[in-house]
Structure formats: structure tokens, C-alpha cells
Motif scaffolding. Structure first.
Motif, PDB file in Angstrom:
ATOM      1  N   GLN A 179       0.802  -1.218   0.000  1.00 44.93           N
ATOM      2  CA  GLN A 179       0.000   0.000   0.000  1.00 44.93           C
ATOM      3  C   GLN A 179       0.838   1.271   0.000  1.00 44.93           C
ATOM      4  N   MET A 183       0.136   4.835  -2.156  1.00 49.35           N
ATOM      5  CA  MET A 183      -0.198   5.953  -1.274  1.00 49.35           C
ATOM      6  C   MET A 183       0.787   7.097  -1.466  1.00 49.35           C
ATOM      7  N   SER A 188      -3.951   5.930  -4.078  1.00 50.47           N
ATOM      8  CA  SER A 188      -4.487   4.847  -3.266  1.00 50.47           C
ATOM      9  C   SER A 188      -5.790   5.273  -2.600  1.00 50.47           C
ATOM     10  N   LYS A 190      -9.544   3.468  -0.374  1.00 52.98           N
ATOM     11  CA  LYS A 190     -10.124   2.322   0.319  1.00 52.98           C
ATOM     12  C   LYS A 190     -10.408   1.199  -0.669  1.00 52.98           C
ATOM     13  N   GLY A 194     -14.906  -0.160   1.652  1.00 52.73           N
ATOM     14  CA  GLY A 194     -14.134   0.337   2.798  1.00 52.73           C
ATOM     15  C   GLY A 194     -14.781   0.042   4.131  1.00 52.73           C
ATOM     16  N   ASN A 233     -11.511  -0.682   6.872  1.00 55.10           N
ATOM     17  CA  ASN A 233     -10.512  -0.404   5.842  1.00 55.10           C
ATOM     18  C   ASN A 233     -10.480   1.083   5.487  1.00 55.10           C
ATOM     19  N   THR A 237      -7.239   3.388   5.810  1.00 53.77           N
ATOM     20  CA  THR A 237      -6.703   4.127   4.666  1.00 53.77           C
ATOM     21  C   THR A 237      -6.567   5.612   4.980  1.00 53.77           C
ATOM     22  N   ARG A 238      -7.561   6.182   5.654  1.00 55.09           N
ATOM     23  CA  ARG A 238      -7.495   7.602   6.018  1.00 55.09           C
ATOM     24  C   ARG A 238      -6.323   7.892   6.952  1.00 55.09           C
ATOM     25  N   THR A 248      -6.356  10.685   0.040  1.00 50.55           N
ATOM     26  CA  THR A 248      -6.929   9.388  -0.304  1.00 50.55           C
ATOM     27  C   THR A 248      -7.653   9.556  -1.627  1.00 50.55           C
TER      28      THR A 248
END
Length: 304
Positions: A179, A183, A188, A190, A194, A233, A237-238, A248
Motif C-alpha cells: 500500500q 499511497m 491509493s 479504500k 471500505g 478499511n 486508509t485515512r 486518499t
């Protein structure tokens, strides 16, 4: 006083780190390898043929088994599904039967045997602890036979701990490493909706909990190796984006994941709201109890 530990899977993502931890704690680790040994700290075995010298096991105070082909390393076809299953069941069966075949006074005191939160299948928003039954799906089926393979050692009155491991966080491997580049590039997002729960754990706490369980004679059976603060997720991710100072991006569609990941896409999109019931009851103290601090440690060059 340090233990003599016999370890399978010592060269893997988790195994190399656990060898370092155990050695730092004063234990003596002997690695089981399939090639000819390169030193006194290695012993050869062939689990696919159930070949393991009982004398090697008899010298150990503890056996740790982390062996198993990576579930996210390749696309899943029928052949690789067989590899995923056999690489876990053959190693566990060989170790458990060898342990059980020793005289009682020569058996190791404990077998720490890897398993996975895949045991529970897709739990949706339902939180589960170790008493939850096995779920459905390929990985749940693998975990069922994988854990059952420890039974001979358990029946021989050896303490068996089944490590139902989630997603240990380390920038060099696991689910975090792939990831990082997307990112970093700002592309990238979710996975799918998510909304699926991700059972993360800091690498320091995976290692710390393993060392804790090695010596806790009152803990046996399944143990969820996950952090205490579950996140989705999207939340994961955040937080990763925040720490990497990146936006994001659009969600990665489920169809795209299926094209890229094949059979593993189902697992990446499934929800595992798994709680560390056994570790909490045993009094394990987390070094990184929340995702923010765990990701900070994982992204740091000083991470274990």
C-alpha cells in the motif's frame, strides 16, 4: 533462564523478526530448514514427507511453527490453493505427531502454532472472540484443518497455543508494504466499500504477545493476535494517508481487485471484526494499542 526454541518458518516475514526477538530475550533458537544445514543453529527436515528427527524436537523446551506459503504473494489458482493448504497442514502435522511420539519427559512444554483470523470467515459488523465457530470460505477451511493438525500434541498434554494472526504492520511486508507506493504516489484509496473491518496489530505487539504466550503456562488454545481497537478499511486508509501526508484517492473497485488479486480479492474485501479476548483476559499490555501509534511505529525507520 532462556529456553531452547525449535522454529519452523523462521525465514519468513514474521519468523525472521521473531527469531531476533527471542534471541534478544536470551533464548536459543534452532531453525528447521528444508535444505542442508549451514550451521549449528539449523536442522533439516522434510515436512511434505513427514520427516523430522525426534531427537531434534526432544532437545527443545518450546516449538514455534510459523510455516506456510504466503496467501497474498500470488494469484490463487487450484494448484496454489493446494500449496497454501499443504504448506500449513503438513508442517503442523509433522511437528505435532513427532512431539506426541516422544516420551512424556522429553516433550517440549509448549507448541506455539500459527493460524489466522481467516478462521472466522467474513464476520461483517459482528465482533468475534476466540470462542466463535469457524466461518465459511477457503481460508476458514484451511484454518480448520490447520488447527486440527495440532491435536496430537494437545492430546499428549503439551500446551498448544494457536496464534490466529491478523495483519501485523511493518513497512517491509505483510498487507502494509504493497500500500505504501500507491499511497506515496497519491493514487491509493479504500478497498471496495471500505466498510470491511481490518484486524491490524503492531509488529512490536505481535512479537511481544508471542514472547508473552511462550511463557504463560495458563494460556492455551486459540489466541487472536490482533490489536484492541478495531478499524474499518476506510479508517485504516485515512489514517495511513494522514501519516504519509497524501490524499486518499478514489476507492479501488471490487472488480479491479478481482482482476489483480484473483481468489485473494475475496479475503481483501471480507470483513474480520476480531477482538483480542484471550490476550486481554491474560493481561497482555499493548505497546501500541491504537492504529495511529501502530502506523507511526511501522512507518518509522526504528520500527522492529
Amino acid at each position: 533462564m532462556g529456553m531452547r526454541i525449535l522454529m519452523a518458518g523462521a525465514s519468513g516475514f514474521l519468523g525472521t523478526r521473531l527469531v531476533s526477538r527471542f534471541t534478544a530475550d536470551g533464548h536459543q533458537v534452532t531453525r528447521l530448514v528444508r535444505r542442508p544445514p549451514r550451521g549449528d543453529d539449523e536442522c533439516q527436515w522434510n515436512p511434505s514427507a513427514a520427516q523430522l528427527d525426534p531427537a531434534v524436537v526432544a532437545r527443545a523446551d518450546a516449538v514455534v511453527n510459523l510455516a506456510g506459503a504466503g496467501v497474498g504473494d500470488r494469484r490463487w489458482n487450484d494448484d496454489y490453493r493446494k500449496v497454501i493448504r499443504s504448506s500449513r497442514v503438513d508442517t503442523t502435522t509433522t511437528l505435532a505427531i513427532t512431539i506426541a511420539g516422544l516420551p512424556a519427559e522429553d516433550r517440549p512444554r509448549v507448541l506455539l502454532n500459527s493460524s489466522a483470523v481467516g478462521w472466522y470467515g467474513d464476520t461483517g459488523d459482528r465482533a468475534v472472540e476466540e470462542d466463535a465457530p469457524a466461518g465459511e470460505g477457503f481460508l476458514a477451511d484451511v484454518c480448520r484443518v490447520w488447527e486440527a493438525a495440532t491435536r496430537p500434541a494437545e492430546d499428549a498434554d503439551v500446551r498448544v497455543v494457536r496464534l490466529r494472526t491478523g495483519l501485523p504492520l511493518d513497512r517491509e511486508g505483510g498487507m502494509l508494504k504493497p500500500q505504501l507506493l500507491p499511497m506515496r504516489l497519491g493514487v491509493s484509496g479504500k478497498l471496495g466499500s471500505g466498510r470491511q473491518w481490518w484486524p491490524w496489530m503492531s509488529m512490536a505487539d505481535f512479537l511481544g504477545a508471542s514472547a508473552f504466550l511462550l511463557e504463560r503456562d495458563d494460556v492455551a488454545g486459540p489466541v487472536n493476535m490482533v490489536g484492541p481497537a478495531a478499524v474499518t478499511n476506510a479508517e485504516f486508509t485515512r489514517e495511513l494517508a494522514r501519516q504519509m501526508h497524501r490524499p486518499t484517492f478514489m476507492p479501488i473497485p471490487a472488480l479491479a481487485l478481482k482482476v489483480v488479486l484473483g481468489g485473494f480479492s475475496h479475503e481483501a474485501l471480507s470483513s474480520s471484526r476480531v477482538l483480542p479476548g484471550a490476550l486481554t483476559r491474560a493481561g497482555y499490555q499493548y505497546q501500541y494499542p491504537d492504529l495511529r501509534s501502530a502506523l507511526q511505529a511501522a512507518l518509522s525507520t526504528q520500527a522492529p
